[in-house]
Design a protein around this motif. Structure first.
Motif, short mmCIF file in Angstrom:
data_model
loop_
_atom_site.label_atom_id
_atom_site.label_comp_id
_atom_site.label_asym_id
_atom_site.label_seq_id
_atom_site.Cartn_x
_atom_site.Cartn_y
_atom_site.Cartn_z
N ALA A 1 0.81 -1.22 0.00
CA ALA A 1 0.00 0.00 0.00
C ALA A 1 0.84 1.27 0.00
O ALA A 1 0.55 2.23 0.71
CB ALA A 1 -0.96 0.00 1.19
N GLY A 2 1.91 1.27 -0.79
CA GLY A 2 2.70 2.48 -0.92
C GLY A 2 3.71 2.72 0.18
O GLY A 2 4.36 3.77 0.21
N VAL A 3 3.86 1.77 1.11
CA VAL A 3 4.83 1.89 2.20
C VAL A 3 5.82 0.72 2.11
O VAL A 3 5.41 -0.43 1.99
CB VAL A 3 4.15 1.87 3.58
CG1 VAL A 3 5.19 1.98 4.70
CG2 VAL A 3 3.15 3.02 3.69
N SER A 4 7.11 1.04 2.14
CA SER A 4 8.15 0.00 2.10
C SER A 4 9.15 0.23 3.22
O SER A 4 9.42 1.37 3.60
CB SER A 4 8.87 0.03 0.75
OG SER A 4 7.97 -0.20 -0.32
N VAL A 5 9.70 -0.87 3.74
CA VAL A 5 10.68 -0.82 4.82
C VAL A 5 11.88 -1.68 4.43
O VAL A 5 11.72 -2.80 3.95
CB VAL A 5 10.09 -1.32 6.15
CG1 VAL A 5 11.13 -1.23 7.27
CG2 VAL A 5 8.85 -0.51 6.53
N CYS B 1 3.02 9.62 -0.95
CA CYS B 1 1.90 10.47 -0.52
C CYS B 1 1.29 11.10 -1.78
O CYS B 1 1.80 12.10 -2.29
CB CYS B 1 2.39 11.55 0.43
SG CYS B 1 3.21 10.91 1.92
N ARG B 2 0.24 10.50 -2.28
CA ARG B 2 -0.29 10.89 -3.58
C ARG B 2 -1.11 12.17 -3.54
O ARG B 2 -1.34 12.78 -4.58
CB ARG B 2 -1.14 9.75 -4.14
CG ARG B 2 -0.33 8.48 -4.40
CD ARG B 2 -1.18 7.37 -4.99
NE ARG B 2 -0.38 6.18 -5.25
CZ ARG B 2 -0.87 5.05 -5.74
NH1 ARG B 2 -2.16 4.96 -6.02
NH2 ARG B 2 -0.07 4.01 -5.92
N ASP B 3 -1.58 12.59 -2.37
CA ASP B 3 -2.36 13.82 -2.31
C ASP B 3 -1.87 14.74 -1.19
O ASP B 3 -2.66 15.47 -0.59
CB ASP B 3 -3.85 13.50 -2.13
CG ASP B 3 -4.12 12.57 -0.97
OD1 ASP B 3 -3.14 12.14 -0.33
OD2 ASP B 3 -5.30 12.27 -0.70
#
Length: 363
Positions: free
Chosen positions: A122-126, A146-148
């Motif tokens: 969901a757009g988060v990577s570690v 952060c798309r918006d």
């Protein structure tokens, strides 16, 4: 007005099998300069004051205003100086970061080799980067799309200490102590750790640099004579903690959080195992929610007060670097928490579950 060094305690993890390389964020512009990964619209820390606000456009105006504020200007690094990473672990004297420090930090945030992917959803990577085998201080890197949320909004949120008290449920106490230059200060931050661990605190020297539509904020631990370690908290050490915010469009950005922190304790394996799978993504998602709500909140709370953009607004007293010293981890008491057991609440996921975020205080 700082990156959260405490967040990295929740991001600590052990090395795992190498994952796939991270995707490189797409840029909305193509103004790259050679020798640097991504556009470096302002290539000098000494030029930071000229980009902090509209009144500080030129270097000469910045110098004049800085002198009026009674603050020293930072020295500029020579363009021929090597751009490799500095030995932050061996830092012996307190220094305000210069050009090479910012370049090195950005390069490490964008590096792909040597990092192991532990989470991507969901757009988060570690990612984690293991140091030598006999050391436990791994570096953590967490990236969120952060798309918006515009880059400047995210930058404001990370700086706004009053807003942090609203959205950061881990914070116990946080305040700015003194200013060193127009883009560097010293601050205090204490935070709650997952039960049954002891809570932590830290004193850091923090510096920031706007680069056109991109931004860097970073810190490391220092000693301040008026704020010694407290008996009710464990004094942690930020070896290096910071954020790289990269604009990807008028209303979107990518944030990379990079941290190496010594929490001064033997962390239980259950904390280590949960970090990359749960705590890091949760922390980033909470930050994202705070960013979405920030413009409305700021309109009701001193909308024009942004000393990180307008240094003349800063109410902080000036402080000489000579009053500070580097906080080395080996000079602090090491609290052994390796024997503590995961609570039933933690096992059930109730205390820190995804549905437990309470952001009603942000309005």
């Amino acid at each position: 007005m700082s990156p959260d060094p405490g967040q990295s305690l929740h991001l600590l993890t052990e090395p795992v099998d190498p994952g796939q390389p991270r995707p490189r964020p797409q840029r909305a512009d193509s103004g790259s300069q050679t020798g640097l990964a991504g556009p470096w619209k302002v290539a000098s820390a000494s030029a930071a004051a000229s980009t902090l606000s509209e009144p500080l456009r030129s270097t000469q105006e910045s110098w004049t205003r800085t002198r009026a504020l009674g603050l020293p200007m930072e020295k500029s690094a020579a363009s021929t100086e090597p751009q490799g990473p500095r030995p932050v672990l061996g830092r012996d004297s307190v220094q305000v970061p210069d050009d090479q420090d910012f370049r090195s930090f950005r390069s490490e945030c964008e590096a792909e080799a040597g990092w192991n992917l532990t989470y991507s959803k969901a757009g988060v990577s570690v990612w984690v980067q293991a140091m030598e085998m006999d050391r436990t201080l791994h570096k953590i890197k967490c990236r969120m799309e952060c798309r918006d949320v515009p880059a400047e909004t995210l930058y404001d949120v990370l700086h706004d200490i009053e807003y942090r008290k609203k959205w950061d449920s881990n914070v116990i106490e946080t305040f700015d102590i003194a200013r060193l230059t127009v883009n560097a200060d010293v601050g205090y931050y204490s935070w709650r750790c997952p039960k049954p661990l002891k809570n932590r605190d830290v004193i850091t020297l923090r510096s920031w640099l706007p680069m056109g539509t991109d931004y860097i904020i970073m810190n490391y631990s220092v000693k301040h004579p008026k704020y010694p370690p407290r008996k009710d908290l464990v004094r942690a050490v930020s070896i290096q903690t910071g954020y790289l915010i990269q604009s990807t469009g008028p209303k979107s950005c990518v944030i990379t959080y990079l941290a190496q922190v010594d929490p001064k304790g033997s962390l239980p394996k259950w904390v280590v195992n949960k970090s990359s799978q749960f705590l890091a993504p949760k922390a980033m998602k909470k930050m994202y929610k705070a960013c979405v709500k920030y413009p409305e909140w700021k309109q009701k709370h001193q909308p024009h007060f942004k000393p990180w953009l307008h240094p003349e607004q800063s109410p902080l007293p000036s402080l000489a670097l000579s009053e500070l010293s580097v906080q080395h981890a080996d000079s602090l008491e090491n609290i052994d928490e390796s024997a503590v057991a995961e609570s039933r609440e933690e096992r059930a996921g109730g205390a820190g579950g995804e549905g437990s975020d309470d952001d009603t205080s942000l309005t």
